[in-house]
Design a protein around this motif. Structure first.
Motif, PDB file in Angstrom:
ATOM      1  N   SER A  68       0.581  -1.273  -0.321  1.00 40.70           N
ATOM      2  CA  SER A  68       0.409  -0.441  -0.255  1.00 40.70           C
ATOM      3  C   SER A  68       0.912   0.864   0.071  1.00 40.70           C
ATOM      4  O   SER A  68       1.943   1.069  -0.040  1.00 40.70           O
ATOM      5  CB  SER A  68      -0.775  -0.342   1.227  1.00 40.70           C
ATOM      6  OG  SER A  68      -0.183   0.032   2.244  1.00 40.70           O
ATOM      7  N   ASN A  69       0.471   2.024  -0.304  1.00 43.48           N
ATOM      8  CA  ASN A  69       0.250   3.723   0.176  1.00 43.48           C
ATOM      9  C   ASN A  69       0.196   5.167   0.566  1.00 43.48           C
ATOM     10  O   ASN A  69      -1.550   4.886   0.235  1.00 43.48           O
ATOM     11  CB  ASN A  69       1.592   3.689  -1.559  1.00 43.48           C
ATOM     12  CG  ASN A  69       2.770   4.654  -1.621  1.00 43.48           C
ATOM     13  OD1 ASN A  69       3.058   5.414  -0.403  1.00 43.48           O
ATOM     14  ND2 ASN A  69       3.588   4.938  -2.358  1.00 43.48           N
ATOM     15  N   SER A  70       0.932   6.037   1.234  1.00 43.75           N
ATOM     16  CA  SER A  70       0.043   7.014   1.639  1.00 43.75           C
ATOM     17  C   SER A  70      -0.390   7.946   0.021  1.00 43.75           C
ATOM     18  O   SER A  70       0.643   7.959  -0.424  1.00 43.75           O
ATOM     19  CB  SER A  70       0.642   7.768   2.407  1.00 43.75           C
ATOM     20  OG  SER A  70       0.086   8.232   2.619  1.00 43.75           O
ATOM     21  N   PRO A  71      -1.512   8.017   0.739  1.00 40.66           N
ATOM     22  CA  PRO A  71      -2.571   8.822  -0.637  1.00 40.66           C
ATOM     23  C   PRO A  71      -1.935  10.551  -0.751  1.00 40.66           C
ATOM     24  O   PRO A  71      -1.806  11.120  -1.460  1.00 40.66           O
ATOM     25  CB  PRO A  71      -3.766   9.455  -0.060  1.00 40.66           C
ATOM     26  CG  PRO A  71      -4.494   7.896   0.690  1.00 40.66           C
ATOM     27  CD  PRO A  71      -3.058   7.631   1.425  1.00 40.66           C
ATOM     28  N   SER A  72      -1.085  10.887   0.943  1.00 44.33           N
ATOM     29  CA  SER A  72      -0.459  11.987   0.797  1.00 44.33           C
ATOM     30  C   SER A  72       0.814  11.487   1.230  1.00 44.33           C
ATOM     31  O   SER A  72       1.273  10.776   2.051  1.00 44.33           O
ATOM     32  CB  SER A  72      -0.650  13.139   1.983  1.00 44.33           C
ATOM     33  OG  SER A  72      -0.788  14.256   2.722  1.00 44.33           O
ATOM     34  N   TRP A  73       1.584  12.408   0.648  1.00 41.50           N
ATOM     35  CA  TRP A  73       3.969  11.972   0.893  1.00 41.50           C
ATOM     36  C   TRP A  73       3.296  13.779   1.757  1.00 41.50           C
ATOM     37  O   TRP A  73       5.219  13.594   1.664  1.00 41.50           O
ATOM     38  CB  TRP A  73       3.932  12.003  -0.045  1.00 41.50           C
ATOM     39  CG  TRP A  73       3.796  11.113  -1.480  1.00 41.50           C
ATOM     40  CD1 TRP A  73       3.024  10.308  -0.834  1.00 41.50           C
ATOM     41  CD2 TRP A  73       4.977  10.170  -2.284  1.00 41.50           C
ATOM     42  NE1 TRP A  73       3.085   8.632  -1.491  1.00 41.50           N
ATOM     43  CE2 TRP A  73       4.126   9.012  -2.587  1.00 41.50           C
ATOM     44  CE3 TRP A  73       5.828  10.514  -2.457  1.00 41.50           C
ATOM     45  CZ2 TRP A  73       4.798   8.513  -3.587  1.00 41.50           C
ATOM     46  CZ3 TRP A  73       6.500   9.894  -4.037  1.00 41.50           C
ATOM     47  CH2 TRP A  73       6.649   8.546  -4.429  1.00 41.50           C
ATOM     48  N   GLU A  74       2.933  14.031   2.720  1.00 41.56           N
ATOM     49  CA  GLU A  74       3.003  15.502   3.184  1.00 41.56           C
ATOM     50  C   GLU A  74       4.131  14.829   4.780  1.00 41.56           C
ATOM     51  O   GLU A  74       3.230  13.447   4.959  1.00 41.56           O
ATOM     52  CB  GLU A  74       2.323  16.777   4.252  1.00 41.56           C
ATOM     53  CG  GLU A  74       2.306  17.717   4.495  1.00 41.56           C
ATOM     54  CD  GLU A  74       2.108  17.221   5.708  1.00 41.56           C
ATOM     55  OE1 GLU A  74       3.321  17.210   6.102  1.00 41.56           O
ATOM     56  OE2 GLU A  74       1.487  16.710   6.336  1.00 41.56           O
ATOM     57  N   ASP A  75       4.820  15.331   4.780  1.00 40.40           N
ATOM     58  CA  ASP A  75       5.276  14.153   5.766  1.00 40.40           C
ATOM     59  C   ASP A  75       4.465  13.990   7.225  1.00 40.40           C
ATOM     60  O   ASP A  75       4.590  12.963   7.557  1.00 40.40           O
ATOM     61  CB  ASP A  75       6.420  15.318   6.694  1.00 40.40           C
ATOM     62  CG  ASP A  75       7.660  15.983   5.929  1.00 40.40           C
ATOM     63  OD1 ASP A  75       7.402  15.365   4.934  1.00 40.40           O
ATOM     64  OD2 ASP A  75       8.765  16.743   6.651  1.00 40.40           O
ATOM     65  N   ASP A  76       3.480  14.732   8.037  1.00 43.59           N
ATOM     66  CA  ASP A  76       3.056  14.258   8.961  1.00 43.59           C
ATOM     67  C   ASP A  76       1.939  12.753   8.174  1.00 43.59           C
ATOM     68  O   ASP A  76       1.657  12.184   9.077  1.00 43.59           O
ATOM     69  CB  ASP A  76       2.478  15.458   9.523  1.00 43.59           C
ATOM     70  CG  ASP A  76       2.906  16.563  10.860  1.00 43.59           C
ATOM     71  OD1 ASP A  76       4.165  15.334  10.367  1.00 43.59           O
ATOM     72  OD2 ASP A  76       2.893  17.492  10.442  1.00 43.59           O
ATOM     73  N   ALA A  77       1.417  13.692   7.288  1.00 45.91           N
ATOM     74  CA  ALA A  77       0.638  12.487   6.506  1.00 45.91           C
ATOM     75  C   ALA A  77       1.102  11.214   6.672  1.00 45.91           C
ATOM     76  O   ALA A  77       0.240  10.006   6.854  1.00 45.91           O
ATOM     77  CB  ALA A  77      -0.252  13.109   5.526  1.00 45.91           C
ATOM     78  N   VAL A  78       2.134  11.225   6.450  1.00 54.08           N
ATOM     79  CA  VAL A  78       3.192   9.647   5.473  1.00 54.08           C
ATOM     80  C   VAL A  78       3.037   9.144   6.575  1.00 54.08           C
ATOM     81  O   VAL A  78       3.236   8.360   6.640  1.00 54.08           O
ATOM     82  CB  VAL A  78       3.797   9.770   4.207  1.00 54.08           C
ATOM     83  CG1 VAL A  78       4.968  10.315   5.086  1.00 54.08           C
ATOM     84  CG2 VAL A  78       4.128   8.701   3.426  1.00 54.08           C
ATOM     85  N   MET A  79       3.715   9.765   8.137  1.00 54.66           N
ATOM     86  CA  MET A  79       3.470   9.165   9.148  1.00 54.66           C
ATOM     87  C   MET A  79       2.086   8.304   9.692  1.00 54.66           C
ATOM     88  O   MET A  79       3.003   7.071  10.013  1.00 54.66           O
ATOM     89  CB  MET A  79       4.825   9.853   9.713  1.00 54.66           C
ATOM     90  CG  MET A  79       5.218   9.270  11.077  1.00 54.66           C
ATOM     91  SD  MET A  79       6.315   8.618  11.136  1.00 54.66           S
ATOM     92  CE  MET A  79       7.991   9.348   9.950  1.00 54.66           C
TER      93      MET A  79
END
Ligand SMILES: NC(=O)c1ccc[n+]([C@@H]2O[C@H](COP(=O)([O-])OP(=O)(O)OC[C@H]3O[C@@H](n4cnc5c(N)ncnc54)[C@H](OP(=O)(O)O)[C@@H]3O)[C@@H](O)[C@H]2O)c1
Length: 257
Positions: free
Chosen positions: A58-69
């Motif tokens: 899977s992968n995060s829909p957002s790659w913004e620092d906090d969102a991906v963490m």
């Protein structure tokens, strides 16, 4: 074997589901649009019932620092807990070559957090570290673009076709858990600036590739070997020059810039 592919509708996941099915396994794609959400836990227990192996691509829909963490911590924690409850015997996850060498990247810090959760869980596991996918080359160029210029450092670069990644991950998944990691990369090693100069020229992309040793790669400076395997790796078979995807990247399906 029942093998659940978390992110089984994505780039690598869909290739894996097809490939595992062709080899006679019951491959189940788990993703929000098949009713499984690893962030909320929705559908997870049902999907994992009777599974021998879970592959997380899977992968995060957002790659913004906090969102991906938040994505990789929450999702991985939920998946590992559901696996322990269901008696799953092998957790396989796809990560990136060099994660721990590039702590200035928020995305790669999140992948390191994902790996640590897996390593400290009681579920037997295998981590596959891949280099950059051919399918991601256009995104790297876009991320390095300022005006008509693409700034790329002269470091080592060894991208791999998504089909070769799926093959490597599938093979690891049907084997015994490594309780460790394996690296996979493409068959050819390039200088990153030279690779992009050639790749963009091959599709008549008008942007100019400028060699810049301080150019940042998604927020982080690279050194000579940051992106390539440190030792032995499973090498893919498909050469970038022979890869069919490159011809449609530009300008066919992209607006001119
Ligand atoms: N790009 C590279 O060069 C590279 C290199 C090495 C390793 N990797 C790793 O490879 C992995 C797979 O990348 P990819 O490009 O194949 O990803 P992708 O095409 O973006 O697919 C992501 C998948 O995750 C699913 N997903 C998103 N949110 C979810 C949730 N809450 N619950 C369950 N599933 C969810 C998506 O489902 P929907 O489609 O329904 O949203 C989709 O199936 C990533 O972990 C990445 O870190 C990438």
């Amino acid at each position: 074997m029942k093998i659940v592919v978390i992110g089984g509708t994505g780039l690598i996941g869909s290739k894996l589901v097809t490939r595992l099915g062709e080899h006679g396994h019951e491959a189940v794609a788990a993703a929000p649009n098949t009713g499984v959400n690893t962030l909320t836990g929705e559908g997870l227990a049902d999907a994992l019932a009777g599974a021998s192996v879970v592959i997380d691509v899977s992968n995060s829909p957002s790659w913004e620092d906090d969102a991906v963490m938040e994505f990789f911590r929450t999702s991985t924690g939920n998946v590992l807990a559901a696996e322990a409850a269901a008696g799953v015997g092998h957790h396989v996850a796809l990560s990136v070559v060099g994660t721990e060498r590039l702590p200035d990247s928020g995305y790669l810090r999140a992948k390191v957090a994902q790996e640590k959760l897996i390593e400290s869980s009681p579920v037997p596991y295998s981590l596959v570290h891949a280099t950059q996918f051919f399918e991601f080359v256009a995104g790297i160029a876009d991320g390095a673009t300022e005006g008509n210029t693409v700034r790329i450092p002269p470091v080592l670069f060894q991208p791999i076709a998504g089909d070769d990644v799926a093959q490597a991950v599938g093979r690891v998944a049907v084997g015994a858990p490594l309780n460790g990691r394996v690296e996979t990369a493409g068959p050819e090693r390039f200088r990153m600036d030279e690779f992009f100069r050639g790749a963009l020229a091959a599709v008549e992309d008008p942007r100019e590739v400028v060699t810049d040793e301080h150019a940042r790669y998604f927020g982080t400076e690279l050194s000579e070997g940051s992106l390539v395997p440190a030792g032995e790796a499973i090498l893919g078979e498909i050469r970038y020059a022979d890869w069919k995807g490159q011809a449609v990247k530009y300008p066919v399906d992209r607006p001119a810039r």
